[in-house]
Write a protein that holds these residues in place. Structure first.
Motif, PDB file in Angstrom:
ATOM      1  N   GLN A 167      -8.754  19.243  67.816  1.00  0.00           N
ATOM      2  CA  GLN A 167      -9.095  19.603  68.954  1.00  0.00           C
ATOM      3  C   GLN A 167      -8.414  20.876  69.471  1.00  0.00           C
ATOM      4  O   GLN A 167      -7.305  20.947  69.016  1.00  0.00           O
ATOM      5  N   SER A 168      -9.248  21.994  69.905  1.00  0.00           N
ATOM      6  CA  SER A 168      -8.631  22.930  70.291  1.00  0.00           C
ATOM      7  C   SER A 168      -7.927  23.021  71.849  1.00  0.00           C
ATOM      8  O   SER A 168      -8.873  22.730  72.507  1.00  0.00           O
ATOM      9  N   ALA A 169      -6.741  22.978  72.261  1.00  0.00           N
ATOM     10  CA  ALA A 169      -6.420  22.696  73.587  1.00  0.00           C
ATOM     11  C   ALA A 169      -6.257  24.128  74.172  1.00  0.00           C
ATOM     12  O   ALA A 169      -5.713  25.189  73.935  1.00  0.00           O
ATOM     13  N   PHE A 170      -7.093  24.271  75.398  1.00  0.00           N
ATOM     14  CA  PHE A 170      -7.246  25.269  76.024  1.00  0.00           C
ATOM     15  C   PHE A 170      -6.017  26.165  76.403  1.00  0.00           C
ATOM     16  O   PHE A 170      -5.769  27.190  76.400  1.00  0.00           O
ATOM     17  N   ALA A 171      -4.947  25.349  77.126  1.00  0.00           N
ATOM     18  CA  ALA A 171      -3.598  25.832  77.416  1.00  0.00           C
ATOM     19  C   ALA A 171      -2.909  26.375  76.336  1.00  0.00           C
ATOM     20  O   ALA A 171      -2.183  27.738  76.522  1.00  0.00           O
ATOM     21  N   VAL A 172      -2.681  25.972  75.127  1.00  0.00           N
ATOM     22  CA  VAL A 172      -2.155  26.338  74.078  1.00  0.00           C
ATOM     23  C   VAL A 172      -2.687  27.703  73.530  1.00  0.00           C
ATOM     24  O   VAL A 172      -2.106  28.925  73.166  1.00  0.00           O
ATOM     25  N   LEU A 174      -4.395  29.715  75.291  1.00  0.00           N
ATOM     26  CA  LEU A 174      -4.123  30.700  76.188  1.00  0.00           C
ATOM     27  C   LEU A 174      -2.857  31.262  75.960  1.00  0.00           C
ATOM     28  O   LEU A 174      -2.647  32.627  76.148  1.00  0.00           O
ATOM     29  N   ARG A 175      -1.902  30.322  75.811  1.00  0.00           N
ATOM     30  CA  ARG A 175      -0.453  30.993  75.425  1.00  0.00           C
ATOM     31  C   ARG A 175      -0.141  31.849  74.424  1.00  0.00           C
ATOM     32  O   ARG A 175       0.800  32.301  74.201  1.00  0.00           O
TER      33      ARG A 175
ATOM     34  N   LEU B 220      -5.428  27.342  86.535  1.00  0.00           N
ATOM     35  CA  LEU B 220      -5.322  27.737  85.002  1.00  0.00           C
ATOM     36  C   LEU B 220      -4.439  29.207  84.812  1.00  0.00           C
ATOM     37  O   LEU B 220      -4.387  30.096  85.501  1.00  0.00           O
ATOM     38  N   GLY B 221      -3.840  29.060  83.640  1.00  0.00           N
ATOM     39  CA  GLY B 221      -2.903  30.156  83.434  1.00  0.00           C
ATOM     40  C   GLY B 221      -1.580  30.012  83.832  1.00  0.00           C
ATOM     41  O   GLY B 221      -0.741  30.814  83.563  1.00  0.00           O
ATOM     42  N   GLY B 222      -0.866  28.636  84.166  1.00  0.00           N
ATOM     43  CA  GLY B 222       0.402  28.537  84.639  1.00  0.00           C
ATOM     44  C   GLY B 222       1.146  27.921  83.557  1.00  0.00           C
ATOM     45  O   GLY B 222       0.753  28.092  82.280  1.00  0.00           O
ATOM     46  N   ASP B 223       2.275  27.319  84.063  1.00  0.00           N
ATOM     47  CA  ASP B 223       3.043  26.940  83.010  1.00  0.00           C
ATOM     48  C   ASP B 223       2.694  25.540  82.260  1.00  0.00           C
ATOM     49  O   ASP B 223       2.925  25.319  81.158  1.00  0.00           O
ATOM     50  N   VAL B 224       2.082  24.840  83.113  1.00  0.00           N
ATOM     51  CA  VAL B 224       1.356  23.496  82.507  1.00  0.00           C
ATOM     52  C   VAL B 224       0.094  23.283  83.251  1.00  0.00           C
ATOM     53  O   VAL B 224      -0.176  23.848  84.446  1.00  0.00           O
ATOM     54  N   HIS B 225      -0.959  22.887  82.433  1.00  0.00           N
ATOM     55  CA  HIS B 225      -2.109  22.462  83.015  1.00  0.00           C
ATOM     56  C   HIS B 225      -2.265  21.068  83.291  1.00  0.00           C
ATOM     57  O   HIS B 225      -2.067  20.363  82.503  1.00  0.00           O
ATOM     58  N   MET B 352      -6.166  19.786  78.117  1.00  0.00           N
ATOM     59  CA  MET B 352      -5.994  21.290  78.162  1.00  0.00           C
ATOM     60  C   MET B 352      -4.769  21.514  77.196  1.00  0.00           C
ATOM     61  O   MET B 352      -4.657  22.639  76.773  1.00  0.00           O
ATOM     62  N   GLU B 353      -3.677  20.624  77.377  1.00  0.00           N
ATOM     63  CA  GLU B 353      -2.215  21.052  76.840  1.00  0.00           C
ATOM     64  C   GLU B 353      -2.525  20.490  75.594  1.00  0.00           C
ATOM     65  O   GLU B 353      -1.664  21.042  74.600  1.00  0.00           O
ATOM     66  N   LYS B 354      -2.711  19.167  75.541  1.00  0.00           N
ATOM     67  CA  LYS B 354      -2.435  18.438  74.087  1.00  0.00           C
ATOM     68  C   LYS B 354      -3.536  18.446  73.113  1.00  0.00           C
ATOM     69  O   LYS B 354      -3.330  18.412  72.007  1.00  0.00           O
TER      70      LYS B 354
END
Lengths: 256, 648
Positions: A167-172, A174-175, B220-225, B352-354
């Protein structure tokens, strides 16, 4: 020494919506690359560094992507070749064919030809890399596998049998940083001159079911196709082998 | 008492310790993220929120509400008077008398609480909570005896050294529980944290009979979602977790807990407390998570800390994915804790993070992103269901009275029957209606509940942009999930006022089809014959009932057909979820039973032959139960069966 692995990615196209997405096979190339090299993997794209689809690949856990900045009209192969030649690369992973553009499936071959490397097509898995050699499983029809051993460096194209992309993680995504690399490219004039039109649906050949019982149907669906006319040539000279192929092509009227 | 100064010294010491503990506890909450709260207004509103809103919830259990009024009321009054009489030494016979009366009140209340603890139901936590009624009794008795001389009932200086010793021990033990324990993590913590939680609640709209159910947008767009560690929660969310009284009303209502899935809302909140205060769950004295991998059921293994990732050691991700977001726990919670908010916050981190949405989650999200519908159908086939319906498109009409929001039911053959039935009814009532056709996108409900708020926000923005192109005064939908999103969640992204102002400037009314059909029936626009079938019951969809408070319209519609609804034991605000919400069928966490089967048992118990539903998810879930079982029909389908068509 850690492996130097490059996964080539393109912008895919969803078969139903026609919308850009991470390509099915290319993302499998990234998945296998992550398995072999973890985050040391280089993910390479030729095109627009601002393309949002690249973030979908990055979301698989990549800290960065490398983009060789080019216009859409440029032929990707020479650009890739020049970049790959400069680096000391062990394995290049690609999809079998792109979901958009020419979709000829020629990139791994043209690239291998230009670099003088072997190609292994339709890889299901790379089991191990040891002493400059890789043990590779090739995907054959009906879930069969063929184990081959290949000298590094080589180019491998990913079959659908390879591990599906995570799965593609949105936040990863983005960063991740996109490293845009300037490169010289030449316009693919043949491609530019092409005209695209909607494909016509080909009429399907009617399938006559001969099987009478469930057991027969099961057998027909699972049995190895029995090629009656084929022959295995192992000990003949390359010339004889080439002759046999040529004769077959004549016989099948591929060459007239 | 022989030593006059001793009680006042003991009381003062414990009061000071309580204040110290209170400051320490407040610092734990302040480790959370900042959230703007009107402190003064909250504190001023506290008495009304406590005495009115909270009491309404507690009042559902009459026995407990009366015992609590007596005990808590008696205690608060006694404590004030104790400070006046015993600490400041105000010598007034009247005050002492009042103190004696309030102590008696508290004693009587505490007796009832103690009685309930004789055979406590399984939902109640044991451990220190079993000690609490004894402490309450000891407090009231000790101070009763201590106050008797002041009220001139007994002469001053009565008693011996022995009595002094007994009373001093009584003061220390009971005040340790009541004051020290209140701020240092004992059972009485619920009074201290609970009061502040009510004052600084994250959803103040819930008080005074209001409703606030839409999820808060993720930044959205911060250090952690989303929420990775307890410190990623807002400070008042942390405070909310601390307010839990461990009454287990949530546990008793939770469909996932009943199905044997690894979720217990009470344990989840207690795990959050472990997270914010640090330590392990070894002291937890309630029911564990019913299932779970490995030794998840064994207490003491879960370790938490304010800066530890929650899903790495404190709770298993499966616990979070078991939730159907039905809000039964939130509805039932006497402390008004927001379980669902916390669960979705943590899911946001996982997705969103993992990138770890379990089972079909990843595939569904990918489909939504690439095709705007969860199953990856061609977007151009969205309107195929209506090929024979002669429904005008907004693109052609530009303006219509009613915009029919079709939802993703358009792709599902069972749901299409509901859509067609509703269209037939609207045609019979000559409603000026149009649909968006292929311009409509998934409402984003599933993406949001699965924690992908980025995709939800994108869909919301794009849908709002489409809606902004046309003029209409009502949006009507047959899908309560889309209804909830459009009505309660799109507002956060509606910068242009597409829904709040609308084409007319009056604002757009978002309605569920049962509400809308009820209006048509009330206006006499639909001629219906009486229903002649057998017994009928009605299943309240969570997103229509608890999320939007619509319990009446579906029932009124059924009654207009002459149906006397055979209500289930769990109906209206206590309705049990069908198991289809919150992406639960997608993440599909294994349990011992299926939630839909349990709901069908509720239905069968009424002896109904037909269950009326107002939601396509519920229809799908309930029809998935093996036969023989009652027939499942949407209210629109039942109405269409009784429609008297006028011959022209």
């Amino acid at each position: 020494m850690p492996l130097n692995i490059v996964s080539l990615v393109s912008v895919g196209r969803h078969p139903q919506s026609g919308r850009a997405r991470r390509a099915e096979q290319d993302s499998r190339a990234v998945e296998l690359g992550l398995k072999l090299a973890d985050t040391a993997l280089t993910v390479l794209h030729v095109g627009n560094p601002d393309d949002p689809i690249l973030r979908q690949y990055a979301g698989m856990g990549l800290p960065s992507l490398t983009v060789l900045k080019q216009e859409d009209s440029v032929d990707a192969v020479p650009v890739l070749q020049r970049f790959l030649e400069q680096k000391n690369i062990d394995i290049v992973l690609t999809g079998v064919r792109a979901e958009s553009g020419e979709s000829s499936g020629m990139v791994p071959y043209l690239l291998a030809h230009a670099l003088g490397w072997p190609v292994v097509a339709r890889v299901a898995d790379i089991v191990a890399v040891k002493d400059g050699k890789a043990e590779v499983l090739l995907a054959l029809p009906r879930g069969q596998r063929r184990a081959v051993s290949i000298q590094l460096p080589f180019i491998a194209s990913m079959d659908h049998a390879a591990e599906a992309a995570r799965q593609s993680a949105f936040a990863v995504g983005l960063r991740a940083t996109v490293e845009s690399v300037e490169s010289v490219g030449e316009v693919d004039q043949i491609r530019v001159d092409w005209q695209e039109s909607v494909a016509k649906i080909r009429p399907k050949r009617l399938k006559t079911v001969k099987a009478k019982t469930a057991a027969e149907r099961f057998k027909a669906a699972t049995a190895k196709p029995e090629g009656g006319t084929g022959k295995v040539m192992k000990n003949e000279t390359p010339k004889e082998k080439a002759r046999a192929i040529f004769d077959l092509l004549l016989e099948e009227k591929v060459i007239r | 008492m022989v030593i006059d100064w001793l009680p006042s010294v003991l009381i003062t010491t414990l009061l000071v310790l309580a204040v110290v503990g209170g400051v320490r506890r407040a610092n734990l909450w302040r480790a959370g993220q900042p959230e703007k709260v009107n402190i003064v207004a909250g504190l001023l509103a506290l008495p009304r929120r406590y005495l009115q809103d909270l009491h309404h919830v507690v009042e559902r259990d009459k026995y407990m509400s009366r015992s609590h009024v007596a005990t808590a009321g008696g205690f608060v009054l006694s404590m004030i008077l104790v400070i006046l009489v015993h600490v400041f030494g105000v010598s007034s016979q009247l005050l002492a008398g009042a103190l004696l009366v309030s102590l008696v009140l508290m004693f009587v209340g505490a007796l009832f609480i103690a009685k309930r603890r004789l055979h406590p139901p399984s939902r109640l936590s044991k451990g220190p909570w079993m000690r609490l009624p004894k402490s309450l009794l000891m407090f009231s008795l000790t101070f009763f005896v201590l106050t008797l001389p002041m009220a001139d009932i007994l002469p001053e200086g009565t008693g011996s050294w022995l009595l002094t010793l007994v009373l001093s021990i009584g003061i220390v033990l009971s005040l340790s529980e009541m004051l020290f324990g209140m701020t240092w993590g004992g059972p009485m913590k619920h009074a201290f944290a609970g009061a502040l939680h009510l004052a600084f609640h994250r959803r103040p709209e819930r008080f005074g009979g209001g409703r606030s159910t839409g999820l808060k947008p993720a930044v959205l767009g911060g250090d952690v979602h989303g929420v990775a560690k307890p410190s990623d929660f807002k400070w008042n969310q942390l405070l909310g977790f601390d307010a839990c009284v461990q009454c287990g009303k949530c546990e008793a209502m939770c469909p996932a807990f009943a199905a044997g899935q690894p979720l217990n809302p009470k344990k989840l909140i207690q795990d959050m407390v472990v997270g914010l205060a640090g330590g392990t769950d070894a002291n937890y004295a309630g029911s564990p998570y019913p299932a779970g991998k490995g030794d998840a059921k064994v207490l003491g293994n879960a370790k938490g800390g304010i800066d530890n990732v929650i899903t790495a050691g404190l709770i298993d991700a499966d616990t979070l994915w078991s939730c159907t977001t039905c809000r039964a726990c939130v509805e039932e919670c006497p402390m008004m804790i927001e379980h669902v908010d916390a669960i979705v916050d943590m899911r946001r981190f996982l997705t969103m993070e993992k990138g770890k949405t379990p089972n079909k989650g990843a595939e569904i999200l990918e489909n939504i992103i690439a095709t705007d519908n969860p199953n990856g159908y061609a977007p151009a086939s969205r309107t195929h269901w209506a090929a024979d319906q002669n429904l005008p498109l907004m693109k052609q009409k530009q303006t219509a009275e009613v915009l029919f929001w079709v939802s993703d039911g358009a792709f599902d053959m069972r749901s299409q029957r509901i859509l067609r039935a509703f269209v037939a009814l609207m045609k019979a009532a000559n409603v000026d209606v149009a649909i968006l056709g292929d311009e409509e996108l998934d409402c984003g409900d599933v993406a949001r509940r699965l924690g992908d708020d980025a995709t939800f926000q994108q869909l919301a923005t794009r849908n709002l942009a489409t809606l902004g192109k046309y003029k209409f005064s009502k949006i009507v939908t047959t899908d309560p999930h889309a209804y909830h999103c459009l009505r309660n969640e799109y507002g956060d992204f509606d910068v242009d006022g597409v829904l709040s102002k609308g084409g007319s400037g009056q604002g757009v009314e978002v309605l569920h089809h049962t509400t809308f059909l009820n209006q048509l029936v009330q206006q006499g626009l639909l001629k219906l014959s009486a229903f002649k079938g057998g017994k009928v019951t009605y299943h309240d969809p969570c997103y229509l009932g608890r999320y939007n408070g619509e319990y009446e319209a579906p029932r009124a519609l059924l009654e207009s057909l002459g149906i006397e609804i055979a209500e289930m034991e769990r109906s209206a605000f206590r309705s049990r979820c069908c198991g289809g919400g919150g992406g639960a069928p997608i993440t599909d966490i294994p349990g011992e039973r299926r939630i839909a089967d349990m709901r069908m048992e509720d239905i069968t118990q009424t002896g109904a032959e037909l269950v009326a539903v107002g939601c396509q998810q519920c229809t799908a879930m309930l029809e998935g139960v093996v036969e023989p079982r009652p027939v499942v029909k949407d209210i629109a389908e039942i109405l269409l069966g009784q429609l008297i068509e006028e011959v022209h």
